[in-house]
Write a protein that holds these residues in place. Structure first.
Motif, PDB file in Angstrom:
ATOM      1  N   THR A 148     -30.464  -2.646  12.551  1.00 42.76           N
ATOM      2  CA  THR A 148     -29.170  -2.339  11.938  1.00 42.76           C
ATOM      3  C   THR A 148     -28.663  -1.046  12.553  1.00 42.76           C
ATOM      4  O   THR A 148     -29.334  -0.012  12.475  1.00 42.76           O
ATOM      5  CB  THR A 148     -29.304  -2.202  10.413  1.00 42.76           C
ATOM      6  OG1 THR A 148     -29.805  -3.438   9.890  1.00 42.76           O
ATOM      7  CG2 THR A 148     -27.962  -1.873   9.776  1.00 42.76           C
ATOM      8  N   ILE A 149     -27.496  -1.107  13.170  1.00 41.72           N
ATOM      9  CA  ILE A 149     -26.944   0.046  13.880  1.00 41.72           C
ATOM     10  C   ILE A 149     -26.420   1.070  12.881  1.00 41.72           C
ATOM     11  O   ILE A 149     -25.592   0.760  12.027  1.00 41.72           O
ATOM     12  CB  ILE A 149     -25.834  -0.392  14.851  1.00 41.72           C
ATOM     13  CG1 ILE A 149     -26.422  -1.316  15.927  1.00 41.72           C
ATOM     14  CG2 ILE A 149     -25.142   0.821  15.473  1.00 41.72           C
ATOM     15  CD1 ILE A 149     -25.397  -1.950  16.846  1.00 41.72           C
ATOM     16  N   ASN A 150     -26.914   2.303  13.013  1.00 44.86           N
ATOM     17  CA  ASN A 150     -26.456   3.409  12.180  1.00 44.86           C
ATOM     18  C   ASN A 150     -25.452   4.296  12.912  1.00 44.86           C
ATOM     19  O   ASN A 150     -24.562   4.876  12.300  1.00 44.86           O
ATOM     20  CB  ASN A 150     -27.645   4.275  11.741  1.00 44.86           C
ATOM     21  CG  ASN A 150     -28.669   3.485  10.955  1.00 44.86           C
ATOM     22  OD1 ASN A 150     -28.339   2.548  10.230  1.00 44.86           O
ATOM     23  ND2 ASN A 150     -29.932   3.837  11.113  1.00 44.86           N
ATOM     24  N   LYS A 151     -25.608   4.402  14.239  1.00 42.14           N
ATOM     25  CA  LYS A 151     -24.745   5.286  15.027  1.00 42.14           C
ATOM     26  C   LYS A 151     -24.784   4.846  16.482  1.00 42.14           C
ATOM     27  O   LYS A 151     -25.840   4.433  16.980  1.00 42.14           O
ATOM     28  CB  LYS A 151     -25.247   6.725  14.889  1.00 42.14           C
ATOM     29  CG  LYS A 151     -24.470   7.764  15.661  1.00 42.14           C
ATOM     30  CD  LYS A 151     -24.950   9.164  15.306  1.00 42.14           C
ATOM     31  CE  LYS A 151     -25.625   9.823  16.474  1.00 42.14           C
ATOM     32  NZ  LYS A 151     -26.081  11.181  16.233  1.00 42.14           N
ATOM     33  N   VAL A 152     -23.633   4.955  17.165  1.00 44.36           N
ATOM     34  CA  VAL A 152     -23.544   4.666  18.596  1.00 44.36           C
ATOM     35  C   VAL A 152     -22.865   5.836  19.283  1.00 44.36           C
ATOM     36  O   VAL A 152     -21.833   6.318  18.812  1.00 44.36           O
ATOM     37  CB  VAL A 152     -22.739   3.378  18.882  1.00 44.36           C
ATOM     38  CG1 VAL A 152     -22.702   3.081  20.377  1.00 44.36           C
ATOM     39  CG2 VAL A 152     -23.298   2.189  18.132  1.00 44.36           C
ATOM     40  N   GLU A 153     -23.443   6.288  20.383  1.00 39.75           N
ATOM     41  CA  GLU A 153     -22.850   7.345  21.197  1.00 39.75           C
ATOM     42  C   GLU A 153     -22.617   6.810  22.598  1.00 39.75           C
ATOM     43  O   GLU A 153     -23.444   6.052  23.114  1.00 39.75           O
ATOM     44  CB  GLU A 153     -23.798   8.543  21.335  1.00 39.75           C
ATOM     45  CG  GLU A 153     -24.179   9.232  20.064  1.00 39.75           C
ATOM     46  CD  GLU A 153     -25.189  10.342  20.308  1.00 39.75           C
ATOM     47  OE1 GLU A 153     -25.033  11.382  19.671  1.00 39.75           O
ATOM     48  OE2 GLU A 153     -26.120  10.157  21.131  1.00 39.75           O
ATOM     49  N   GLY A 154     -21.515   7.219  23.206  1.00 38.69           N
ATOM     50  CA  GLY A 154     -21.246   6.814  24.569  1.00 38.69           C
ATOM     51  C   GLY A 154     -20.892   7.991  25.442  1.00 38.69           C
ATOM     52  O   GLY A 154     -20.203   8.914  25.003  1.00 38.69           O
ATOM     53  N   LYS A 155     -21.378   7.954  26.673  1.00 41.55           N
ATOM     54  CA  LYS A 155     -21.066   9.007  27.646  1.00 41.55           C
ATOM     55  C   LYS A 155     -20.704   8.353  28.971  1.00 41.55           C
ATOM     56  O   LYS A 155     -21.501   7.619  29.544  1.00 41.55           O
ATOM     57  CB  LYS A 155     -22.274   9.938  27.831  1.00 41.55           C
ATOM     58  CG  LYS A 155     -22.003  11.114  28.753  1.00 41.55           C
ATOM     59  CD  LYS A 155     -23.186  12.059  28.757  1.00 41.55           C
ATOM     60  CE  LYS A 155     -22.951  13.292  29.595  1.00 41.55           C
ATOM     61  NZ  LYS A 155     -24.116  14.196  29.582  1.00 41.55           N
ATOM     62  N   TRP A 156     -19.472   8.615  29.391  1.00 39.79           N
ATOM     63  CA  TRP A 156     -18.980   8.148  30.678  1.00 39.79           C
ATOM     64  C   TRP A 156     -18.748   9.415  31.516  1.00 39.79           C
ATOM     65  O   TRP A 156     -17.710  10.053  31.419  1.00 39.79           O
ATOM     66  CB  TRP A 156     -17.663   7.420  30.529  1.00 39.79           C
ATOM     67  CG  TRP A 156     -17.614   5.979  30.152  1.00 39.79           C
ATOM     68  CD1 TRP A 156     -16.721   5.072  30.666  1.00 39.79           C
ATOM     69  CD2 TRP A 156     -18.363   5.242  29.185  1.00 39.79           C
ATOM     70  NE1 TRP A 156     -16.903   3.844  30.072  1.00 39.79           N
ATOM     71  CE2 TRP A 156     -17.907   3.917  29.161  1.00 39.79           C
ATOM     72  CE3 TRP A 156     -19.412   5.579  28.329  1.00 39.79           C
ATOM     73  CZ2 TRP A 156     -18.444   2.938  28.327  1.00 39.79           C
ATOM     74  CZ3 TRP A 156     -19.947   4.608  27.494  1.00 39.79           C
ATOM     75  CH2 TRP A 156     -19.463   3.310  27.509  1.00 39.79           C
ATOM     76  N   LYS A 157     -19.712   9.815  32.326  1.00 41.31           N
ATOM     77  CA  LYS A 157     -19.582  11.016  33.164  1.00 41.31           C
ATOM     78  C   LYS A 157     -19.144  10.562  34.552  1.00 41.31           C
ATOM     79  O   LYS A 157     -19.969  10.158  35.371  1.00 41.31           O
ATOM     80  CB  LYS A 157     -20.908  11.783  33.227  1.00 41.31           C
ATOM     81  CG  LYS A 157     -20.823  13.058  34.043  1.00 41.31           C
ATOM     82  CD  LYS A 157     -22.160  13.748  34.103  1.00 41.31           C
ATOM     83  CE  LYS A 157     -22.106  14.975  34.993  1.00 41.31           C
ATOM     84  NZ  LYS A 157     -22.005  14.666  36.416  1.00 41.31           N
ATOM     85  N   LEU A 158     -17.836  10.606  34.794  1.00 40.93           N
ATOM     86  CA  LEU A 158     -17.264  10.015  36.008  1.00 40.93           C
ATOM     87  C   LEU A 158     -16.271  10.949  36.697  1.00 40.93           C
ATOM     88  O   LEU A 158     -15.209  10.521  37.133  1.00 40.93           O
ATOM     89  CB  LEU A 158     -16.593   8.679  35.657  1.00 40.93           C
ATOM     90  CG  LEU A 158     -17.523   7.645  35.017  1.00 40.93           C
ATOM     91  CD1 LEU A 158     -16.734   6.470  34.473  1.00 40.93           C
ATOM     92  CD2 LEU A 158     -18.577   7.182  36.019  1.00 40.93           C
ATOM     93  N   ASN A 159     -16.590  12.206  36.775  1.00 45.82           N
ATOM     94  CA  ASN A 159     -15.752  13.200  37.450  1.00 45.82           C
ATOM     95  C   ASN A 159     -14.400  13.426  36.780  1.00 45.82           C
ATOM     96  O   ASN A 159     -13.460  13.892  37.419  1.00 45.82           O
ATOM     97  CB  ASN A 159     -15.540  12.846  38.926  1.00 45.82           C
ATOM     98  CG  ASN A 159     -16.736  13.203  39.771  1.00 45.82           C
ATOM     99  OD1 ASN A 159     -17.662  12.418  39.874  1.00 45.82           O
ATOM    100  ND2 ASN A 159     -16.744  14.388  40.353  1.00 45.82           N
TER     101      ASN A 159
END
Length: 194
Positions: A155-166
């Motif tokens: 069961t998903i409690n939290k989602v984090e996303g990181k797009w490090k693309l300049n």
């Protein structure tokens, strides 16, 4: 995960699409023995859950029921050479896309639910093939294999996303990086042909 604001992705739909398209992840947990990690295929459900399975022989599952875990999904990544910026005072870095999912594990005990979830996963991964395979559940061979796995729901409690693309660089620098990546891809392609 450390996420500077310029690289943070918070849109749930974008994150879920990324997870669906990069669904082979690493499940991390911590117990009395220490940290554990297992590489697994995941299925993201509209209900806000992930499902996966692992071998019963893998001791990792034995301490997971009811515990919070971290699942890491990694997408494209590349080394960025400072020479590509065509400027002084630059250093190497990496560009990448990643999502971290924090959730609570439930071990699936029902054979019917295990079969249902496995069937969904097989259908998902086979769907892009010209002649998709269908699992013959109920046969001696498949039943034997199914007895050797443990199905997990998270069961998903939290989602984090990181797009490090300049993103923090000028358009000119970004284009220089794109050109450098294209050149590097061509060099790698040529090396693999020799």
């Amino acid at each position: 995960m450390y996420i500077p604001k310029a690289f943070e992705v918070t849109e749930k739909e974008k994150l879920y699409n990324f997870i669906k398209n990069n669904s082979f992840g690493i499940l991390f947990s911590q117990d009395d023995i220490g940290p554990m990690a297992t590489h697994l295929p995941f299925l993201l459900h509209e209900s806000g859950q992930l499902s996966t399975h692992m071998a019963k022989a893998n001791p990792h599952w034995k301490s997971l029921n009811g515990k919070e875990v971290l699942v890491v999904f990694q997408g494209p990544h590349a080394y960025i050479s400072p020479t590509w910026y065509h400027e002084e005072n630059t250093v190497p870095t990496s560009n990448y896309v990643a999502a971290h999912v924090y959730g609570t594990v439930k071990i699936v005990k029902s054979k019917e639910e295990t079969v249902h979830l496995m069937d969904q996963m097989v259908n998902l991964y086979e769907s892009g093939l010209s002649e998709p395979w269908t699992a013959p559940f109920g046969t001696k061979f498949i039943d034997g294999l199914m007895n050797g796995i443990v199905m997990l729901k998270i069961t998903i409690n939290k989602v984090e996303g990181k797009w490090k693309l300049n993103q923090i660089h000028s358009i000119e620098r970004q284009q220089n990086v794109v050109n450098g990546l294209r050149m590097a891809k061509n060099i790698i392609s040529l090396k693999s042909q020799t």
